[in-house]
Write a protein that holds these residues in place. Structure first.
Motif, PDB file in Angstrom:
ATOM      1  N   ASN A 127       0.799  -1.217   0.000  1.00  0.00           N
ATOM      2  CA  ASN A 127       0.000   0.000   0.000  1.00  0.00           C
ATOM      3  C   ASN A 127       0.833   1.268   0.000  1.00  0.00           C
ATOM      4  OD1 ASN A 127      -2.451  -1.441   0.092  1.00  0.00           O
ATOM      5  ND2 ASN A 127      -2.270  -1.689   2.310  1.00  0.00           N
ATOM      6  N   GLN A 128       2.132   1.136   0.207  1.00  0.00           N
ATOM      7  CA  GLN A 128       3.008   2.303   0.195  1.00  0.00           C
ATOM      8  C   GLN A 128       3.825   2.324  -1.091  1.00  0.00           C
ATOM      9  OE1 GLN A 128       5.292   2.967   3.800  1.00  0.00           O
ATOM     10  NE2 GLN A 128       3.835   1.793   5.024  1.00  0.00           N
ATOM     11  N   ALA A 129       4.001   3.530  -1.619  1.00  0.00           N
ATOM     12  CA  ALA A 129       4.733   3.675  -2.877  1.00  0.00           C
ATOM     13  C   ALA A 129       6.218   3.397  -2.670  1.00  0.00           C
ATOM     14  CB  ALA A 129       4.547   5.082  -3.432  1.00  0.00           C
ATOM     15  N   PRO A 130       6.855   2.708  -3.610  1.00  0.00           N
ATOM     16  CA  PRO A 130       8.310   2.509  -3.545  1.00  0.00           C
ATOM     17  C   PRO A 130       9.017   3.773  -4.007  1.00  0.00           C
ATOM     18  CG  PRO A 130       7.453   1.549  -5.550  1.00  0.00           C
ATOM     19  CD  PRO A 130       6.256   2.067  -4.801  1.00  0.00           C
ATOM     20  N   ASP A 131      10.318   3.773  -3.919  1.00  0.00           N
ATOM     21  CA  ASP A 131      11.108   4.849  -4.520  1.00  0.00           C
ATOM     22  C   ASP A 131      11.119   4.568  -6.019  1.00  0.00           C
ATOM     23  OD1 ASP A 131      13.375   6.229  -5.658  1.00  0.00           O
ATOM     24  OD2 ASP A 131      14.086   6.621  -3.634  1.00  0.00           O
ATOM     25  N   TRP A 132      10.353   5.333  -6.770  1.00  0.00           N
ATOM     26  CA  TRP A 132      10.168   5.033  -8.186  1.00  0.00           C
ATOM     27  C   TRP A 132      11.473   5.123  -8.975  1.00  0.00           C
ATOM     28  CZ3 TRP A 132       5.996   2.472  -9.042  1.00  0.00           C
ATOM     29  CH2 TRP A 132       4.819   2.750  -8.341  1.00  0.00           C
ATOM     30  N   SER A 251      -2.258   0.336  -6.164  1.00  0.00           N
ATOM     31  CA  SER A 251      -2.335   0.270  -4.703  1.00  0.00           C
ATOM     32  C   SER A 251      -1.147   0.920  -4.016  1.00  0.00           C
ATOM     33  CB  SER A 251      -2.430  -1.197  -4.249  1.00  0.00           C
ATOM     34  OG  SER A 251      -1.263  -1.914  -4.614  1.00  0.00           O
ATOM     35  N   CYS A 252      -0.076   1.156  -4.772  1.00  0.00           N
ATOM     36  CA  CYS A 252       1.136   1.736  -4.191  1.00  0.00           C
ATOM     37  C   CYS A 252       0.934   3.224  -3.910  1.00  0.00           C
ATOM     38  CB  CYS A 252       2.332   1.556  -5.118  1.00  0.00           C
ATOM     39  SG  CYS A 252       2.765  -0.155  -5.461  1.00  0.00           S
ATOM     40  N   GLY A 253       0.328   3.524  -2.780  1.00  0.00           N
ATOM     41  CA  GLY A 253       0.091   4.909  -2.416  1.00  0.00           C
ATOM     42  C   GLY A 253      -1.187   5.461  -3.018  1.00  0.00           C
ATOM     43  N   ASN A 254      -1.874   4.646  -3.828  1.00  0.00           N
ATOM     44  CA  ASN A 254      -3.147   5.033  -4.427  1.00  0.00           C
ATOM     45  C   ASN A 254      -3.048   6.305  -5.262  1.00  0.00           C
ATOM     46  OD1 ASN A 254      -5.711   4.050  -4.785  1.00  0.00           O
ATOM     47  ND2 ASN A 254      -6.619   5.299  -3.184  1.00  0.00           N
ATOM     48  N   GLN A 255      -1.892   6.536  -5.859  1.00  0.00           N
ATOM     49  CA  GLN A 255      -1.693   7.690  -6.724  1.00  0.00           C
ATOM     50  C   GLN A 255      -1.135   7.205  -8.049  1.00  0.00           C
ATOM     51  OE1 GLN A 255       0.817  10.465  -4.667  1.00  0.00           O
ATOM     52  NE2 GLN A 255      -0.640  10.808  -3.005  1.00  0.00           N
ATOM     53  N   LYS A 257       0.368   9.167 -10.518  1.00  0.00           N
ATOM     54  CA  LYS A 257       1.429   9.937 -11.148  1.00  0.00           C
ATOM     55  C   LYS A 257       2.760   9.180 -11.154  1.00  0.00           C
ATOM     56  CE  LYS A 257       3.716  14.446 -11.147  1.00  0.00           C
ATOM     57  NZ  LYS A 257       3.818  15.775 -10.505  1.00  0.00           N
ATOM     58  N   GLY A 258       3.205   8.735  -9.988  1.00  0.00           N
ATOM     59  CA  GLY A 258       4.498   8.049  -9.895  1.00  0.00           C
ATOM     60  C   GLY A 258       4.508   6.734 -10.625  1.00  0.00           C
ATOM     61  N   THR A 264       5.360   3.525 -17.762  1.00  0.00           N
ATOM     62  CA  THR A 264       5.579   3.970 -19.137  1.00  0.00           C
ATOM     63  C   THR A 264       7.037   3.780 -19.535  1.00  0.00           C
ATOM     64  OG1 THR A 264       3.781   5.594 -18.987  1.00  0.00           O
ATOM     65  CG2 THR A 264       5.407   5.918 -20.728  1.00  0.00           C
ATOM     66  N   GLU A 265       7.951   4.106 -18.602  1.00  0.00           N
ATOM     67  CA  GLU A 265       9.370   3.881 -18.861  1.00  0.00           C
ATOM     68  C   GLU A 265       9.659   2.386 -18.997  1.00  0.00           C
ATOM     69  OE1 GLU A 265      13.782   4.695 -16.851  1.00  0.00           O
ATOM     70  OE2 GLU A 265      11.972   5.465 -15.886  1.00  0.00           O
ATOM     71  N   MET A 266       9.008   1.600 -18.175  1.00  0.00           N
ATOM     72  CA  MET A 266       9.220   0.161 -18.238  1.00  0.00           C
ATOM     73  C   MET A 266       8.753  -0.396 -19.581  1.00  0.00           C
ATOM     74  SD  MET A 266       7.965  -2.864 -15.691  1.00  0.00           S
ATOM     75  CE  MET A 266       8.342  -4.574 -16.085  1.00  0.00           C
ATOM     76  N   LEU A 267       7.637   0.094 -20.080  1.00  0.00           N
ATOM     77  CA  LEU A 267       7.154  -0.358 -21.379  1.00  0.00           C
ATOM     78  C   LEU A 267       8.193  -0.095 -22.461  1.00  0.00           C
ATOM     79  CD1 LEU A 267       4.920  -1.518 -23.160  1.00  0.00           C
ATOM     80  CD2 LEU A 267       3.965   0.793 -23.337  1.00  0.00           C
TER      81      LEU A 267
END
Length: 287
Positions: A127-132, A251-255, A257-258, A264-267
């Motif tokens: 539920n928490q965003a990683p360091d993108w 689910s990673c921070g429910n946002q 943008k990040g 998109t970069e991964m694609l």
């Protein structure tokens, strides 16, 4: 092929399962060997032993009798490499995949270390965003890195299964793909996912009721749940990386943008990997 069942280590329950591939969840490391042995004795096919512990990987002593047992080991962190170094060969020889929470930045470094030593790692997105930014660096290393290393999931799975015309669902890495697996509680009630199991959301009272899963309304609704994103005009459906994410990073921070910038970069990286692979195959055919 019968659908895989994810269930607790319960002998009475295992005796009721008829010839399905089975992944058994155990609550203690000491149960790994007896659980694997009992699955085989019950006439079922062992897919995995799933075990989650609260101590770091470095605090676990890998046992000889785990040999030949496919193990998915969930740990909070790697811990001290000095304390684990003497077990690297043993872990590598065993069929053990190490699952680490992606929200802990140290685990992103640990994945790179372990993978470089031949140990398969799988990041768990909570539920928490990683360091993108760090995650992006690890993703690029996993997919395009020239130095040989074990898979870092879900990145290698996505790269290996990507074709532009289709979506890539990597939920099976986390035992979360109803097309491939279903979850049972201790009484044999059937859920589409571990989350549904925790929430006591069942689609059948026992596995015998869904020999033909597609005939079950709850099952049909579950495998088509992704369509709700489009019905809701969700921002995820406008993301270029939708086909390799399917909303799983939401689910990673429910946002969005990040995760949108990351996926998109991964694609782009995945498409680069596919191009390189096709070129290598073509050169091989010419030689």
């Amino acid at each position: 092929m019968k659908i895989e069942l994810i269930c607790p280590y319960n002998k009475e329950l295992l005796d009721q399962i008829d010839g399905h591939p089975v992944s058994v969840q155990v609550s203690d490391l000491e149960d790994i060997h007896p659980a694997a042995q009992y699955v085989r004795e019950s006439g079922n096919v062992l897919s995995n032993i799933i075990v989650e512990v609260e101590k770091p990987l470095s605090a676990i002593t890998f046992q000889k009798d785990w040999a030949g047992i496919p193990i998915s080991l969930f740990v909070p962190e790697m811990g001290s490499f000095k304390d684990i170094a003497h077990q690297i060969q043993k872990i590598r020889d065993l069929k053990t995949h190490i699952y680490l929470p992606a929200e802990n930045a140290e685990n992103l470094t640990s994945c790179r270390i372990l993978a470089s030593l031949g140990i398969t790692c799988c990041l768990v997105f909570g539920n928490q965003a990683p360091d993108w930014d760090l995650l992006s660096d690890l993703m690029t290393y996993a997919i395009l890195g020239n130095i040989p290393h074990a898979p870092i999931e879900p990145f290698n799975y996505i790269a290996d299964h990507y074709v532009p015309e289709n979506n890539v669902d990597w939920g099976s890495l986390y035992f979360d793909d109803p097309l491939k697996c279903l979850h049972l509680d201790s009484n044999g009630k059937v859920s589409l996912s571990h989350r549904d199991l925790i929430n006591s959301s069942f689609i059948a009272e026992n596995i015998s009721m869904i020999h033909d899963p597609i005939a079950n309304e709850g099952y049909r609704n579950g495998i088509n749940a992704w369509r709700q994103f489009f019905l809701d005009n969700h921002p995820c459906t406008l993301c270029k990386g939708w086909k390799i994410c399917l909303g799983r990073f939401l689910s990673c921070g429910n946002q969005t943008k990040g995760c949108s910038a990351f996926i998109t970069e991964m694609l782009s990286v995945v498409e680069q990997f596919r191009t390189q692979h096709q070129q290598n195959v073509g050169q091989g055919n010419l030689s």
